[in-house]
Design a protein around this motif. Structure first.
Motif, PDB file in Angstrom:
ATOM      1  N   LEU A  49       4.066   6.000   3.694  1.00 29.94           N
ATOM      2  CA  LEU A  49       2.935   5.467   2.918  1.00 29.94           C
ATOM      3  C   LEU A  49       3.178   4.032   2.473  1.00 29.94           C
ATOM      4  O   LEU A  49       2.262   3.367   1.993  1.00 29.94           O
ATOM      5  CB  LEU A  49       2.694   6.321   1.668  1.00 29.94           C
ATOM      6  CG  LEU A  49       2.338   7.783   1.890  1.00 29.94           C
ATOM      7  CD1 LEU A  49       2.286   8.516   0.549  1.00 29.94           C
ATOM      8  CD2 LEU A  49       1.007   7.900   2.616  1.00 29.94           C
ATOM      9  N   HIS A  50       4.417   3.568   2.603  1.00 27.12           N
ATOM     10  CA  HIS A  50       4.788   2.264   2.074  1.00 27.12           C
ATOM     11  C   HIS A  50       5.350   1.350   3.170  1.00 27.12           C
ATOM     12  O   HIS A  50       5.530   1.761   4.304  1.00 27.12           O
ATOM     13  CB  HIS A  50       5.822   2.429   0.955  1.00 27.12           C
ATOM     14  CG  HIS A  50       5.391   3.339  -0.136  1.00 27.12           C
ATOM     15  ND1 HIS A  50       4.330   3.064  -0.965  1.00 27.12           N
ATOM     16  CD2 HIS A  50       5.865   4.550  -0.531  1.00 27.12           C
ATOM     17  CE1 HIS A  50       4.169   4.050  -1.822  1.00 27.12           C
ATOM     18  NE2 HIS A  50       5.087   4.972  -1.581  1.00 27.12           N
ATOM     19  N   SER A  51       5.624   0.129   2.772  1.00 30.64           N
ATOM     20  CA  SER A  51       6.312  -0.852   3.613  1.00 30.64           C
ATOM     21  C   SER A  51       6.992  -1.837   2.669  1.00 30.64           C
ATOM     22  O   SER A  51       6.860  -1.724   1.452  1.00 30.64           O
ATOM     23  CB  SER A  51       5.319  -1.576   4.533  1.00 30.64           C
ATOM     24  OG  SER A  51       4.417  -2.361   3.764  1.00 30.64           O
TER      25      SER A  51
ATOM     26  N   ARG B  19      14.238 -13.973  -4.982  1.00 32.18           N
ATOM     27  CA  ARG B  19      13.504 -13.396  -3.851  1.00 32.18           C
ATOM     28  C   ARG B  19      12.476 -12.413  -4.396  1.00 32.18           C
ATOM     29  O   ARG B  19      12.678 -11.784  -5.434  1.00 32.18           O
ATOM     30  CB  ARG B  19      14.454 -12.724  -2.862  1.00 32.18           C
ATOM     31  CG  ARG B  19      15.292 -13.788  -2.139  1.00 32.18           C
ATOM     32  CD  ARG B  19      16.280 -13.250  -1.170  1.00 32.18           C
ATOM     33  NE  ARG B  19      15.673 -12.741   0.060  1.00 32.18           N
ATOM     34  CZ  ARG B  19      16.395 -12.327   1.100  1.00 32.18           C
ATOM     35  NH1 ARG B  19      17.723 -12.354   1.048  1.00 32.18           N
ATOM     36  NH2 ARG B  19      15.806 -11.870   2.186  1.00 32.18           N
ATOM     37  N   TYR B  20      11.372 -12.296  -3.644  1.00 28.32           N
ATOM     38  CA  TYR B  20      10.237 -11.502  -4.083  1.00 28.32           C
ATOM     39  C   TYR B  20       9.851 -10.483  -2.999  1.00 28.32           C
ATOM     40  O   TYR B  20       9.721 -10.849  -1.832  1.00 28.32           O
ATOM     41  CB  TYR B  20       9.028 -12.408  -4.347  1.00 28.32           C
ATOM     42  CG  TYR B  20       9.320 -13.560  -5.277  1.00 28.32           C
ATOM     43  CD1 TYR B  20       9.194 -13.412  -6.655  1.00 28.32           C
ATOM     44  CD2 TYR B  20       9.727 -14.803  -4.785  1.00 28.32           C
ATOM     45  CE1 TYR B  20       9.459 -14.469  -7.515  1.00 28.32           C
ATOM     46  CE2 TYR B  20       9.997 -15.859  -5.637  1.00 28.32           C
ATOM     47  CZ  TYR B  20       9.859 -15.682  -6.992  1.00 28.32           C
ATOM     48  OH  TYR B  20      10.130 -16.735  -7.846  1.00 28.32           O
ATOM     49  N   PHE B  21       9.652  -9.240  -3.403  1.00 30.56           N
ATOM     50  CA  PHE B  21       9.274  -8.178  -2.473  1.00 30.56           C
ATOM     51  C   PHE B  21       8.119  -7.377  -3.041  1.00 30.56           C
ATOM     52  O   PHE B  21       7.986  -7.242  -4.259  1.00 30.56           O
ATOM     53  CB  PHE B  21      10.466  -7.229  -2.239  1.00 30.56           C
ATOM     54  CG  PHE B  21      11.682  -7.911  -1.688  1.00 30.56           C
ATOM     55  CD1 PHE B  21      11.860  -8.049  -0.321  1.00 30.56           C
ATOM     56  CD2 PHE B  21      12.643  -8.423  -2.543  1.00 30.56           C
ATOM     57  CE1 PHE B  21      12.987  -8.680   0.194  1.00 30.56           C
ATOM     58  CE2 PHE B  21      13.777  -9.057  -2.039  1.00 30.56           C
ATOM     59  CZ  PHE B  21      13.943  -9.190  -0.669  1.00 30.56           C
ATOM     60  N   THR B  22       7.286  -6.839  -2.160  1.00 35.00           N
ATOM     61  CA  THR B  22       6.204  -5.959  -2.575  1.00 35.00           C
ATOM     62  C   THR B  22       5.943  -4.955  -1.464  1.00 35.00           C
ATOM     63  O   THR B  22       6.455  -5.089  -0.360  1.00 35.00           O
ATOM     64  CB  THR B  22       4.924  -6.732  -2.930  1.00 35.00           C
ATOM     65  OG1 THR B  22       3.979  -5.835  -3.518  1.00 35.00           O
ATOM     66  CG2 THR B  22       4.309  -7.397  -1.711  1.00 35.00           C
ATOM     67  N   CYS B  23       5.123  -3.977  -1.784  1.00 36.34           N
ATOM     68  CA  CYS B  23       4.668  -3.028  -0.775  1.00 36.34           C
ATOM     69  C   CYS B  23       3.431  -3.627  -0.115  1.00 36.34           C
ATOM     70  O   CYS B  23       2.579  -4.215  -0.780  1.00 36.34           O
ATOM     71  CB  CYS B  23       4.328  -1.684  -1.420  1.00 36.34           C
ATOM     72  SG  CYS B  23       3.750  -0.446  -0.227  1.00 36.34           S
TER      73      CYS B  23
ATOM     74  N   THR C 141       1.074  -1.915   1.359  1.00 33.94           N
ATOM     75  CA  THR C 141      -0.066  -1.006   1.306  1.00 33.94           C
ATOM     76  C   THR C 141      -1.069  -1.515   0.270  1.00 33.94           C
ATOM     77  O   THR C 141      -0.679  -1.836  -0.860  1.00 33.94           O
ATOM     78  CB  THR C 141       0.391   0.423   0.942  1.00 33.94           C
ATOM     79  OG1 THR C 141       1.346   0.863   1.908  1.00 33.94           O
ATOM     80  CG2 THR C 141      -0.781   1.393   0.903  1.00 33.94           C
ATOM     81  N   LEU C 142      -2.322  -1.581   0.665  1.00 35.92           N
ATOM     82  CA  LEU C 142      -3.384  -2.104  -0.192  1.00 35.92           C
ATOM     83  C   LEU C 142      -3.368  -1.450  -1.575  1.00 35.92           C
ATOM     84  O   LEU C 142      -3.362  -0.235  -1.700  1.00 35.92           O
ATOM     85  CB  LEU C 142      -4.751  -1.876   0.467  1.00 35.92           C
ATOM     86  CG  LEU C 142      -5.952  -2.491  -0.241  1.00 35.92           C
ATOM     87  CD1 LEU C 142      -5.828  -4.019  -0.280  1.00 35.92           C
ATOM     88  CD2 LEU C 142      -7.237  -2.095   0.455  1.00 35.92           C
ATOM     89  N   GLY C 143      -3.302  -2.283  -2.623  1.00 36.65           N
ATOM     90  CA  GLY C 143      -3.353  -1.817  -4.003  1.00 36.65           C
ATOM     91  C   GLY C 143      -2.007  -1.494  -4.634  1.00 36.65           C
ATOM     92  O   GLY C 143      -1.903  -1.433  -5.853  1.00 36.65           O
ATOM     93  N   HIS C 144      -0.982  -1.286  -3.834  1.00 37.84           N
ATOM     94  CA  HIS C 144       0.312  -0.893  -4.409  1.00 37.84           C
ATOM     95  C   HIS C 144       0.959  -2.022  -5.208  1.00 37.84           C
ATOM     96  O   HIS C 144       1.551  -1.781  -6.260  1.00 37.84           O
ATOM     97  CB  HIS C 144       1.260  -0.388  -3.320  1.00 37.84           C
ATOM     98  CG  HIS C 144       0.880   0.959  -2.798  1.00 37.84           C
ATOM     99  ND1 HIS C 144       1.714   1.713  -2.017  1.00 37.84           N
ATOM    100  CD2 HIS C 144      -0.263   1.705  -2.937  1.00 37.84           C
ATOM    101  CE1 HIS C 144       1.123   2.851  -1.705  1.00 37.84           C
ATOM    102  NE2 HIS C 144      -0.088   2.860  -2.247  1.00 37.84           N
ATOM    103  N   CYS C 145       0.867  -3.248  -4.735  1.00 33.76           N
ATOM    104  CA  CYS C 145       1.445  -4.385  -5.470  1.00 33.76           C
ATOM    105  C   CYS C 145       0.791  -4.514  -6.844  1.00 33.76           C
ATOM    106  O   CYS C 145       1.482  -4.620  -7.853  1.00 33.76           O
ATOM    107  CB  CYS C 145       1.282  -5.675  -4.674  1.00 33.76           C
ATOM    108  SG  CYS C 145       1.939  -7.138  -5.515  1.00 33.76           S
ATOM    109  N   SER C 146      -0.523  -4.492  -6.879  1.00 32.09           N
ATOM    110  CA  SER C 146      -1.228  -4.653  -8.160  1.00 32.09           C
ATOM    111  C   SER C 146      -0.963  -3.489  -9.109  1.00 32.09           C
ATOM    112  O   SER C 146      -1.133  -3.614 -10.319  1.00 32.09           O
ATOM    113  CB  SER C 146      -2.731  -4.820  -7.931  1.00 32.09           C
ATOM    114  OG  SER C 146      -3.264  -3.682  -7.289  1.00 32.09           O
ATOM    115  N   GLN C 147      -0.496  -2.365  -8.575  1.00 36.70           N
ATOM    116  CA  GLN C 147      -0.132  -1.221  -9.406  1.00 36.70           C
ATOM    117  C   GLN C 147       1.339  -1.269  -9.820  1.00 36.70           C
ATOM    118  O   GLN C 147       1.846  -0.319 -10.417  1.00 36.70           O
ATOM    119  CB  GLN C 147      -0.413   0.081  -8.655  1.00 36.70           C
ATOM    120  CG  GLN C 147      -1.889   0.321  -8.412  1.00 36.70           C
ATOM    121  CD  GLN C 147      -2.136   1.507  -7.483  1.00 36.70           C
ATOM    122  OE1 GLN C 147      -1.223   2.214  -7.087  1.00 36.70           O
ATOM    123  NE2 GLN C 147      -3.392   1.707  -7.131  1.00 36.70           N
TER     124      GLN C 147
END
Length: 170
Positions: A47-49, A86-90, A92-98
């Motif tokens: 579900l993630h990346s 360094r910066y990382f996020t998922c 998947t749409l909406g996961h970063c903002s959550q």
């Protein structure tokens, strides 16, 4: 060089919860010391990346349009090869903002870290396993003195092996 690589820490991002929406990455990372040579290990479901972002603005705005790299194996390892942020996020749409994002600061590898001194070793009863709920999952790297000690003995053993080999040939 060999000793430095052998003692680098591997930080399992998010500890026992891994790279998941339920993890508080700000809290998790505040309990970590990231050094040059360490590795981040991202463990997650399909579900993630993992998307590495290029700057603080992209991180703040969850802008994944120009990533440095995108990973998606579910067991990704990222080597921390230089000091800085360094910066990382998922991805998947909406996961970063959550809140599924991580900002880390990497320091030079020879900085002090919480380790055992080379002259003492704990008894098995004094070693406390990490808690699965709040403690970070980290392989703690050895102190500079211990690295030096290990390197010295590696070089000594290599030299002795070479000398014995040369004596046998003569």
């Amino acid at each position: 060089m060999i000793a430095k690589v052998a003692f680098a820490a591997q930080h399992v991002v998010g500890g026992s919860q891994g790279w998941d929406q339920s993890t508080d990455f700000k809290s998790w990372s505040s309990g970590q010391t990231f050094k040059v040579g360490d590795k981040l290990v991202f463990k997650y479901s399909s579900l993630h990346s993992v998307v590495e972002l290029g700057n603080a603005n992209a991180y703040k705005n969850c802008d994944i349009s120009s990533p440095i790299q995108s990973l998606g194996t579910g067991n990704d390892v990222v080597k921390l090869d230089k000091p800085g942020t360094r910066y990382f996020t998922c991805g998947t749409l909406g996961h970063c903002s959550q809140g599924m994002k991580l900002k880390i600061t990497i320091i030079k590898g020879n900085a002090p870290s919480p380790t055992l001194s080379p002259s003492s070793s704990p008894s098995p009863s004094s070693i406390t396993p990490p808690s699965s709920t709040s403690s970070p999952t980290t392989v703690i790297d050895a102190s500079s003195a211990s690295q030096c000690f290990t390197s010295f003995f590696f070089l000594l053993a290599s030299s002795l092996t070479l000398m014995v080999s040369l004596i046998k040939q003569s």
